[in-house]
Motif scaffolding. Structure first.
Motif, PDB file in Angstrom:
ATOM      1  N   UNK A   1      -3.350 -14.734  -0.069  1.00  0.00           N
ATOM      2  CA  UNK A   1      -2.150 -14.691  -0.903  1.00  0.00           C
ATOM      3  C   UNK A   1      -1.413 -13.376  -0.704  1.00  0.00           C
ATOM      4  N   UNK A   2      -2.196 -12.341  -0.595  1.00  0.00           N
ATOM      5  CA  UNK A   2      -1.596 -11.013  -0.453  1.00  0.00           C
ATOM      6  C   UNK A   2      -0.872 -10.889   0.875  1.00  0.00           C
TER       7      UNK A   2
ATOM      8  N   UNK B 173       2.366 -12.875   0.707  1.00  0.00           N
ATOM      9  CA  UNK B 173       3.282 -12.118  -0.140  1.00  0.00           C
ATOM     10  C   UNK B 173       3.869 -10.941   0.641  1.00  0.00           C
TER      11      UNK B 173
ATOM     12  N   UNK C 227       5.386  -0.885   0.719  1.00  0.00           N
ATOM     13  CA  UNK C 227       4.697  -1.916  -0.051  1.00  0.00           C
ATOM     14  C   UNK C 227       4.431  -3.127   0.826  1.00  0.00           C
TER      15      UNK C 227
ATOM     16  N   UNK D 184       1.681  -2.239   3.266  1.00  0.00           N
ATOM     17  CA  UNK D 184       0.393  -2.084   2.563  1.00  0.00           C
ATOM     18  C   UNK D 184      -0.183  -3.450   2.198  1.00  0.00           C
ATOM     19  N   UNK D 185       0.682  -4.335   1.688  1.00  0.00           N
ATOM     20  CA  UNK D 185       0.190  -5.665   1.315  1.00  0.00           C
ATOM     21  C   UNK D 185      -0.353  -6.401   2.529  1.00  0.00           C
TER      22      UNK D 185
ATOM     23  N   UNK E 254      -1.551  -5.035   5.258  1.00  0.00           N
ATOM     24  CA  UNK E 254      -2.806  -4.380   5.659  1.00  0.00           C
ATOM     25  C   UNK E 254      -3.961  -4.826   4.769  1.00  0.00           C
ATOM     26  N   UNK E 255      -3.765  -4.724   3.454  1.00  0.00           N
ATOM     27  CA  UNK E 255      -4.854  -5.101   2.552  1.00  0.00           C
ATOM     28  C   UNK E 255      -5.121  -6.593   2.666  1.00  0.00           C
TER      29      UNK E 255
ATOM     30  N   UNK F 139      -7.052  -7.224   5.811  1.00  0.00           N
ATOM     31  CA  UNK F 139      -8.408  -6.666   5.738  1.00  0.00           C
ATOM     32  C   UNK F 139      -9.320  -7.531   4.881  1.00  0.00           C
ATOM     33  N   UNK F 140      -8.751  -8.062   3.790  1.00  0.00           N
ATOM     34  CA  UNK F 140      -9.607  -8.828   2.885  1.00  0.00           C
ATOM     35  C   UNK F 140      -9.724 -10.289   3.300  1.00  0.00           C
TER      36      UNK F 140
ATOM     37  N   UNK G 142     -15.565  -9.661  11.263  1.00  0.00           N
ATOM     38  CA  UNK G 142     -15.302  -8.260  10.949  1.00  0.00           C
ATOM     39  C   UNK G 142     -14.793  -7.498  12.174  1.00  0.00           C
TER      40      UNK G 142
ATOM     41  N   UNK H  57      -6.735  -4.182  12.825  1.00  0.00           N
ATOM     42  CA  UNK H  57      -6.220  -3.258  11.799  1.00  0.00           C
ATOM     43  C   UNK H  57      -6.087  -1.850  12.372  1.00  0.00           C
ATOM     44  N   UNK H  58      -7.060  -1.435  13.159  1.00  0.00           N
ATOM     45  CA  UNK H  58      -6.980  -0.093  13.730  1.00  0.00           C
ATOM     46  C   UNK H  58      -5.770   0.008  14.659  1.00  0.00           C
TER      47      UNK H  58
ATOM     48  N   UNK I  10      -2.623   0.126  12.767  1.00  0.00           N
ATOM     49  CA  UNK I  10      -2.454   1.432  12.118  1.00  0.00           C
ATOM     50  C   UNK I  10      -1.989   2.484  13.116  1.00  0.00           C
TER      51      UNK I  10
END
Lengths: 671, 531
Positions: B325-326, B329, B395, B398-399, B401-402, B405-406, B412, B419-420, B423
């Motif tokens: 969802x994140x 979004x 924002x 960040x959303x 990324x998080x 990640x989740x 993994x 992600x690395x 970044x």
């Protein structure tokens, strides 16, 4: 007193409010706003003054034993994900609020004198307010994401302030270097935050610490992964607190006006790294490997900084390397688990280093009357000397700061540095050795700085020395000697003492530089009873007097050796520093060239990135574009097609394409 | 809630009708026309806001303000419009950016009637794309909208405008044929023939078929979104177009790709999305890093910004692929935020170009002293673009990324690598944006600056920049302001997408890309064998 806590958000919001109003004014009504100089500075100084009063009230209340207070609002949400922001006030926050607001308040008063003749006086005040607001927001942050937010914001303010004199080439390069180097640290910090969130589903310091501890002890997460995450987070402080190997931006940051060197690059922002390590302490203490890395990073930084500072001729650069070295002490303390000692050094250092920087600004201000507005002349210690006669207040306060940083009792630096060395010795004698040697070097370079600035004969009009500096500048900039400042008309042959707006903050800062150390003596440690690691219970243990005397005595001893050496070289002239430099050319060059970090980074990172970017561009242009363009199509178009287009009937061509597509639609629709 | 008045048709048709009257407006110096166009555009924007305010329920995930009308019954073509949380913010963005772009084009001297007319046509066409509920109708408007863009680039652009415009139309027109093919195939699949997006999504396609259709859509929307390796039209088009047109291109048109990708690839073909998602994530990261690196090597201001757009669009792809969802979004937030930031940057580039008459970074320098206000605005916009916290770009990223990640559907190691690498983009972005600022504003005066007298940003220009920067900062300060308006829908989309993920016998979700493409390839082979 609950009301006080409910309105604590006003502390960062007040300066933000001021900065916003002045900022909008500057953009929309530039001329009018710039004419309101005194009014605007009074307005912004009083706002920060109000924040300071609030901070002091909160500090007092916390000192009386009020519980920690946290208030949160929902900031971002998506589905089940909730991210809260707000503020938390505990002992650590209260202490940081007081340090930041008091230094910011004094620096803003000082600025009125230092920047009096600058055309962008108002803009400077707006930036200072914005910075204060971001820094205050950082210290009240209750979770890692909010720390990251303000972490980047203080970095941006630092960028704006380093590049304040945007027409100077050096400033424009320094501000970019600072921002990008800090982004490298933030890269690690962000990855660390993401990794910790992935592992613990939380951004909250305490919760992360607890869950990570459980994960590691139950064996569901290997210690090395936990260490990696902790070290990634630590990369943030490495950049922000100018630790090896990301320290390179701090000396260059001295291109900014001196008041911000004092506020941002000595007292507050660079200490944010130490603050973050303190906040992350519940996490780090579960990861011994990370603690070791932190401790040694700090020790190496302290040593590199001190050895580089020895040979600097620019007074601000010398102080910058000294700051880096002192930050190394704090980080080393944190790594040794000496939570309270590290933060105590943060506080004492904030005051005496702010005073030293403001003192150097006062010196530069005085020198400019003689040598003109050229940083290369006005900041070079080889042109100074004998300034004590002309600037007695500056000289006295500078001497107090020098004694404090050298660790001479009873000045502030002695108590905090002694505490660190003491705890480092208990953790690892190797760390203590580095810190001990560095203390000696510190005493030497600080007194070298004091003597060459304030004692001896004034050399401001020494033609030979001016020529030497011209030559160095020419080599640096690749231009012919005699810069464009030769025609600067000088007002005077002698420097003068700075106006009261500058000397007053110096005198005020001298008070904590002398006395604040007494709050943290091992005999009655008020400081540690107030600030100690979360989860620890403070007990005022009995002092082992012989041990204290040996540790304290030896660090004072090595300080005195350093001072004696400085006296022999720069006062009595018994040892000729030039001769020493000649007999150890490689060591001298290593120090003088700042351990060659800039050269190595330029070669390894800057040039490589440039080359890589150019190569990718080539690939993009020739391969990707070429392939997707369907080379044949392009040849066809560039031949026949474009010839047709050239005669100005491009619209017609578009119609054809459109028509064809429409036809295709109808055709496929019907069939 | 059904409203009796067809609000969406009204806001799409109004600018088109207004454009139709432009040729007959009495006007000597082009001054009446621009007021007329601005007025029409502003009224339409106000109408959008009013219609949403009155009739739109922000807590509802589904379609609202729906309306439907038989258009060409012989073709099964209907004129049906509706919006949900995915399209509603983009409709508002379109209204804001287009109105401000018309205001930014205040000084157009060459063929003003045609220029303002086309801008109004664009307004309607862009809204049509975001509101269309019928696939054929969607396709027609999608194509129709290319023509004004083509002409706008070809007439008012820079020196290489013809080349850029042709390249733009070739890329988009050719790639959008895939929309038609895939769309028709899906429409005629099964027992019922339908073009309705919702009903198309309800059909049950075999995996191989779904994957081919997915690929078709992906190419079409990937080109529009400037997904690697289909991005090379963008620097030419964005670089050559005049400032108002670049604002539309970067602010709205790029978002059509992301919008359609979520609407069709994710919503209509969720089974195929499972297999393509890892690839989307990889391409997203390639976009981020590759775009940033190429941007750094550019010496042309607008091309640098164009590649920066490519880089930022990578986060949209990453968010779409996150399956959380994140992430969803964040993908939408990143689109909206980039729409505002890119439009602001291109507008400001126009402001300085207006004075210096060059886009070459080597010739600029030292502008800060002559244009302090423009310098301040440029700095704010660049900071927003490099995802400085306190502004919307942070924002969104960040959303994403998080959210990524989740995500629990990837292994993994796959997540760590992506992600690395993404970044790393965080480090390169300030490098090229701050270098841009440094080369333009700092230091000694460059060739195009020295000895010239420049007017600083005028009130009109300040107003336009502020109209972008204020929402950017508001969203950055308090993102819920914006996200709560559409969160219900993105949650729904993410949930639906997750329901399509095959589960293991144990009930756990399979992890990607470990799913391996094997079943997919088998399914594809079956399709080709049976045909």
């Amino acid at each position: 007193m609950e009301l006080l806590y409910q309105y604590a958000w006003a502390i960062p919001v007040l300066p933000l409010f001021g900065a916003t109003i002045v900022g909008v004014g500057l953009i929309a009504f530039n001329k009018e706003t710039n004419q309101l100089r005194g009014g605007i500075s009074a307005f912004l100084v009083s706002l920060i003054g109000m924040a300071m009063v609030l901070s002091l009230a909160i500090f007092w209340d916390q000192f009386q034993g009020h519980d920690a207070y946290t208030k949160m609002i929902e900031w971002a949400a998506a589905g089940d994900f909730r991210l809260k922001m707000g503020y938390t006030i505990d002992h650590l926050t209260a202490m940081m609020l007081v340090v930041v607001t008091t230094v910011a308040f004094l620096v803003m008063i000082y600025t009125d004198g230092y920047m009096a003749h600058d055309k962008s006086y108002v803009r400077f005040y707006a930036y200072l307010s914005l910075f204060s607001s971001s820094m205050l927001g950082l210290v009240i942050s209750p979770n890692l994401i909010q720390v990251y937010v303000f972490w980047e914001l203080v970095g941006m303010c630092s960028y704006l302030l380093i590049g304040f004199w945007f027409d100077r080439k050096a400033a424009s390069e320094a501000c970019q270097k600072a921002f990008v180097t800090n982004r490298v640290g933030d890269f690690g910090l962000l990855l660390g935050i993401l990794g910790l969130y992935w592992a613990t589903q939380s951004f909250d310091f305490g919760v992360i610490g607890d869950r990570l501890g459980e994960l590691v002890s139950s064996g569901s997460m290997s210690g090395s992964v936990a260490a990696l995450l902790a070290i990634l987070v630590f990369l943030g402080p490495v950049a922000k607190s100018a630790q090896f190997p990301l320290h390179v931006w701090l000396p260059d940051a001295m291109e900014g006006p001196t008041p911000i060197s004092a506020l941002i690059h000595a007292a507050t922002m660079v200490a944010a790294g130490v603050f973050l390590i303190a906040r992350m302490f519940p996490v780090f203490e579960h990861v011994p490997a990370a603690m070791t890395v932190i401790a040694w990073t700090g020790a190496i930084t302290a040593f590199i900084g001190a050895t580089t500072a020895i040979t600097q001729n620019d007074i601000k650069k010398g102080l910058a390397y000294s700051t880096m070295s002192q930050l190394g002490y704090m980080v080393m303390a944190m790594g040794c688990g000496a939570y309270s000692a590290g933060l105590f050094h943060l506080v004492t250092h904030a005051y005496f280093k702010a005073m030293l920087f403001l003192g150097s600004g006062s010196v530069i201000h005085g020198m400019e009357v003689v040598v003109g507005h050229n940083a290369a002349y006005a900041q070079d210690m080889r042109l100074m000397g004998g300034l004590r006669k002309h600037m007695p207040i500056t000289a006295t306060t500078f001497l107090i700061g020098t004694l404090a940083i050298c660790g001479i009792p009873p000045f502030a630096g002695f108590w905090s540095k002694d505490e660190i060395l003491h705890q480092a010795y208990e953790a690892n004698p190797g760390l203590w050795m580095v810190g001990f040697v560095t203390a000696g070097i510190t005493a030497f370079y600080m007194f070298r700085m004091y003597f060459s600035t304030f004692e001896g004969e004034f050399r401001g009009e020494n033609k030979a020395m001016l020529a030497v500096i011209d030559g160095e500048q020419a080599l640096l900039l690749g231009k012919k000697a005699k810069g464009d400042h030769a025609e600067d008309h000088h007002h005077d042959h002698e420097p003068h003492e700075s106006p009261w707006a500058m000397t007053l903050p110096l005198m005020v800062l001298a008070v904590p530089s002398i006395g604040i150390g007494l709050l943290g003596t091992p005999f009655n440690n008020y400081f540690e009873s107030f600030i100690h690691a979360p989860g620890e219970v403070f007990t005022q243990g009995a002092v082992d007097l012989p041990e204290f005397l040996i540790m304290g005595g030896s660090s004072v001893g090595i300080g005195l050796i350093g001072i004696t050496l400085a006296v022999m070289m720069y006062v009595q002239g018994k040892i000729d520093p030039a001769k020493w430099a000649k007999s150890n050319p490689s060591l001298y060059a290593l120090s003088k060239n700042k351990w060659y970090f800039d050269e190595i980074y330029d070669l390894v990172f800057v040039k490589t990135t440039r080359r890589l970017a150019r190569q990718v561009l080539e690939v993009d242009y020739k391969v990707v574009d070429g392939l997707v363009n369907l080379t044949g199509f392009v040849t066809l178009l560039s031949g026949e097609g474009l010839k047709y287009l050239e005669n100005g009937r491009a619209q017609f061509y578009a119609l054809i394409v459109f028509g064809a597509v429409l036809g295709l639609v109808i055709f496929s629709g019907v069939s | 809630m059904l409203s009796s008045f067809p609000w969406l048709s009204a806001v799409i048709v109004l600018p088109l009708v207004a454009a139709a009257f432009i040729p007959v407006i009495p006007d000597k110096e082009g001054k009446t026309v621009r007021w007329y166009a601005l007025g029409a555009s502003f009224v339409n924007f106000a109408l959008i806001i009013y219609a949403l305010w009155q009739n739109y329920d922000f807590q509802q995930p589904g379609y609202q303000l729906s309306e439907s009308l038989d258009w060409i019954p012989a073709l099964g073509l209907t004129w049906s419009l509706a919006i949900d949380g995915l399209s509603m913010p983009l409709v508002v963005l379109t209204g804001l950016v287009t109105t401000l772009a018309i205001l930014a084009g205040w000084q157009v001297k060459q063929k003003p009637r045609l220029f303002y007319g086309l801008m109004l046509v664009m307004f309607g066409a862009q809204l049509g794309v975001f509101c269309a509920q019928d696939l054929l109708q969607f396709f027609l408007i999608w194509e129709l909208e290319l023509v004004p863009v083509y002409i706008l680039i070809a007439i008012w652009g820079g020196p290489k405008r013809r080349y850029a415009a042709t390249k733009f139309i070739l890329y988009t027109a050719i790639s959008s044929i895939f929309i038609l093919i895939a769309g028709l195939a899906m429409a005629f699949y099964g027992d019922t023939v339908t073009f309705n997006l919702t009903q198309l999504g309800l059909k049950d396609y075999p995996l191989g078929f779904a994957m081919l259709c997915y690929l078709g859509f992906l190419i079409a929307y990937g080109v529009k979104l400037s997904m690697f390796p289909f991005h090379t039209w963008l620097p030419d088009a964005h670089g050559e177009a005049s400032a108002p047109v670049s604002m539309l291109l970067a602010g709205v048109l790029l978002k059509m790709g992301g919008y359609a990708m979520i609407r069709m690839n994710v919503q209509m073909l969720p089974d195929a999305h499972v297999y393509f998602a890892p690839m989307l994530a990889v391409l997203g990261v390639v976009n981020v890093v590759y775009g940033a690196l190429v941007s750094f090597a550019q010496r042309n201001l607008k091309r640098r910004m164009a590649y920066s757009s490519i880089s930022h669009m990578g986060f949209v792809l990453l968010g779409i692929a996150a399956y959380t969802e994140l992430g969803m979004n964040g993908a939408l937030l990143q689109m909206i935020s980039h729409g505002l930031i890119a439009a602001a940057l291109f507008f400001l580039a126009g402001v300085t170009y207006d004075r210096t008459h060059t886009l070459n970074l080597d010739e600029m320098g030292g502008l800060a002293k002559k244009m302090p206000a423009a310098f301040a605005l440029f700095t704010i916009a660049s900071m927003a673009s490099l995802a400085l916290p306190g502004m919307s770009g942070f924002v969104g990223e960040l959303e994403v990324f998080v959210g990524f990640t989740t995500s629990d559907i990837y292994t993994t190691s796959f997540k760590v690598v992506l992600v690395v690498l993404a970044a790393v983009g965080l480090i390169v972005t300030p490098v090229y944006l701050l270098s841009m600022l440094r080369e333009m504003f700092y230091g000694k005066e460059g060739k195009a600056v020295a000895g010239q007298v420049f007017l600083d940003a005028k009130p009109r220009e300040l107003f336009i920049a502020a109209s972008f920067l204020v929402p950017i900062i508001l969203v950055g300060f308090y993102p819920r302001l914006l996200t709560q308006a559409y969160d219900a829908t993105t949650v729904q989309i993410a949930t639906d997408a997750r329901n399509a993920i095959p589960t293991l016998a144990s009930g756990d979700l399979v992890t990607l890309p470990q799913v391996s493409m094997a079943p997919a390839i088998e399914a594809l082979a079956n399709v080709s064998l049976t045909r």
